[in-house]
Write a protein that holds these residues in place. Sequence first.
Motif, PDB file in Angstrom:
ATOM      1  N   PHE A 113       1.823  -2.142  -0.070  1.00 13.11           N
ATOM      2  CA  PHE A 113       2.619  -3.144  -0.768  1.00 13.11           C
ATOM      3  C   PHE A 113       1.759  -4.177  -1.494  1.00 13.11           C
ATOM      4  O   PHE A 113       2.252  -4.854  -2.404  1.00 13.11           O
ATOM      5  CB  PHE A 113       3.544  -3.859   0.222  1.00 13.11           C
ATOM      6  CG  PHE A 113       4.705  -3.019   0.679  1.00 13.11           C
ATOM      7  CD1 PHE A 113       5.740  -2.713  -0.187  1.00 13.11           C
ATOM      8  CD2 PHE A 113       4.745  -2.513   1.959  1.00 13.11           C
ATOM      9  CE1 PHE A 113       6.807  -1.935   0.229  1.00 13.11           C
ATOM     10  CE2 PHE A 113       5.798  -1.730   2.388  1.00 13.11           C
ATOM     11  CZ  PHE A 113       6.839  -1.433   1.513  1.00 13.11           C
ATOM     12  N   ARG A 117       0.845   0.150  -7.005  1.00 11.94           N
ATOM     13  CA  ARG A 117       1.921  -0.191  -7.937  1.00 11.94           C
ATOM     14  C   ARG A 117       2.847   1.014  -8.073  1.00 11.94           C
ATOM     15  O   ARG A 117       2.416   2.103  -8.448  1.00 11.94           O
ATOM     16  CB  ARG A 117       1.356  -0.578  -9.306  1.00 11.94           C
ATOM     17  CG  ARG A 117       0.497  -1.845  -9.299  1.00 11.94           C
ATOM     18  CD  ARG A 117       0.002  -2.176 -10.703  1.00 11.94           C
ATOM     19  NE  ARG A 117      -0.756  -3.417 -10.745  1.00 11.94           N
ATOM     20  CZ  ARG A 117      -2.063  -3.497 -10.555  1.00 11.94           C
ATOM     21  NH1 ARG A 117      -2.763  -2.397 -10.311  1.00 11.94           N
ATOM     22  NH2 ARG A 117      -2.675  -4.657 -10.604  1.00 11.94           N
ATOM     23  N   LYS A 121       8.924  -1.286  -5.635  1.00 10.90           N
ATOM     24  CA  LYS A 121       8.104  -1.761  -4.524  1.00 10.90           C
ATOM     25  C   LYS A 121       8.652  -3.052  -3.937  1.00 10.90           C
ATOM     26  O   LYS A 121       8.778  -3.188  -2.710  1.00 10.90           O
ATOM     27  CB  LYS A 121       6.659  -1.955  -4.980  1.00 10.90           C
ATOM     28  CG  LYS A 121       5.727  -2.437  -3.878  1.00 10.90           C
ATOM     29  CD  LYS A 121       4.302  -2.601  -4.382  1.00 10.90           C
ATOM     30  CE  LYS A 121       4.181  -3.806  -5.296  1.00 10.90           C
ATOM     31  NZ  LYS A 121       2.778  -4.103  -5.648  1.00 10.90           N
ATOM     32  N   ASP A 122       8.986  -3.996  -4.788  1.00  4.94           N
ATOM     33  CA  ASP A 122       9.484  -5.281  -4.296  1.00  4.94           C
ATOM     34  C   ASP A 122      10.814  -5.126  -3.580  1.00  4.94           C
ATOM     35  O   ASP A 122      11.048  -5.755  -2.534  1.00  4.94           O
ATOM     36  CB  ASP A 122       9.625  -6.261  -5.465  1.00  4.94           C
ATOM     37  CG  ASP A 122       8.290  -6.609  -6.097  1.00  4.94           C
ATOM     38  OD1 ASP A 122       7.254  -6.471  -5.404  1.00  4.94           O
ATOM     39  OD2 ASP A 122       8.262  -6.998  -7.285  1.00  4.94           O
ATOM     40  N   PHE A 125      10.238  -3.625  -0.194  1.00  6.16           N
ATOM     41  CA  PHE A 125       9.641  -4.582   0.731  1.00  6.16           C
ATOM     42  C   PHE A 125      10.688  -5.566   1.252  1.00  6.16           C
ATOM     43  O   PHE A 125      10.698  -5.909   2.438  1.00  6.16           O
ATOM     44  CB  PHE A 125       8.508  -5.324   0.036  1.00  6.16           C
ATOM     45  CG  PHE A 125       7.742  -6.242   0.941  1.00  6.16           C
ATOM     46  CD1 PHE A 125       6.945  -5.728   1.956  1.00  6.16           C
ATOM     47  CD2 PHE A 125       7.805  -7.618   0.778  1.00  6.16           C
ATOM     48  CE1 PHE A 125       6.239  -6.570   2.803  1.00  6.16           C
ATOM     49  CE2 PHE A 125       7.104  -8.453   1.620  1.00  6.16           C
ATOM     50  CZ  PHE A 125       6.322  -7.934   2.625  1.00  6.16           C
ATOM     51  N   LYS A 188      -0.138  -7.820   3.990  1.00  6.26           N
ATOM     52  CA  LYS A 188       0.150  -7.895   2.560  1.00  6.26           C
ATOM     53  C   LYS A 188      -0.203  -9.273   2.007  1.00  6.26           C
ATOM     54  O   LYS A 188      -0.842  -9.394   0.949  1.00  6.26           O
ATOM     55  CB  LYS A 188       1.630  -7.605   2.309  1.00  6.26           C
ATOM     56  CG  LYS A 188       2.081  -7.799   0.856  1.00  6.26           C
ATOM     57  CD  LYS A 188       3.555  -7.548   0.714  1.00  6.26           C
ATOM     58  CE  LYS A 188       4.014  -7.807  -0.719  1.00  6.26           C
ATOM     59  NZ  LYS A 188       3.895  -9.231  -1.118  1.00  6.26           N
TER      60      LYS A 188
END
Length: 311
Positions: A113, A117, A121-122, A125, A188
């Motif tokens: 994370f 890329r 991803k965001d 998470f 992270k």
Amino acid sequence: MASNAIRSARPKPKPKLKPAHLFGHAVLLLVGLVLLYPLIFMIMAGFFTKQEFLGSVIKLFPIPKEPTLENFRALVQGTTDAAVTTYLRNSLFRTVYSTAWAILTSFLGGYVFARLRFKGKDQLFLLLLATQMIPTTIAIIPTYLEFARFPFMGGNDVFTGGKGILDTWWVYLIGGPAINVMGTFLVKQSLEKVPFELDEAAKMDGAGTFRVLFQILFPLQLPIMAFIAITTALGTWNDFITPFFYTNSDALQTLPSAITRLSSALASPGAVVNYPLIITLSLGITIPAMIIFFFFQKYIVQGLANTGIKG
């Protein structure tokens, strides 16, 4: 110059204790005694026999008339009353395994994370963090059904049912979370402060992905890893829910669940509960956790400080 040397050679007067300092020390001593009282009581109660403990009036600081070490021998060596050696071995195995697994998954998850890329991803998470908002008690029944219907385990297949991985070592091996969410979040946060140029420079020197991971980035995360290891070890060592709800065999129990099994004698009419042994087993759970926290508490503070999180 000589006068200065004479002044420096004179012994400095000792600071006088002011009434406010004495009062402060007295308050701290009193608070410390109150906080340590449960531990003191557990240690003193461990010297009682079952009969004397039940037949005497327990005072603030219980002192046995005929002290015995049988309860402490049971904690260290195991007895016929409780297979403490098995419980202790299971607790140690589960704690070491869960801690190593948490370190590995937290570091790899945090790396994914923080450094990679990919699309979504965001959102992924955030979804991962949202799972932390689910109370543990609510997840007990779904987790039980998941274990009981685990495919191709314990007689389960596409046509008939079975017990799945319930009451097996798989509860401890794969029954925990696939990834340590809080550890992933901390790694992270920490890796995002490490410049990407460090990875690129290592790759230009011929380092592969695994070498970048475990020889360059991992050593930079040692305070975070120490924090994850300590918190996971404490949580696993004190975990009561997993062995109690998902296992039945005596050979699979851990020390916290062993206390409950001994306490279950309360439900039997006329049964004499061995309270001193139960208290001594609780002491065996408490002391290792206290030792770990006392000696490694600085790593907890340092680990959180390295993530940039302020509490």
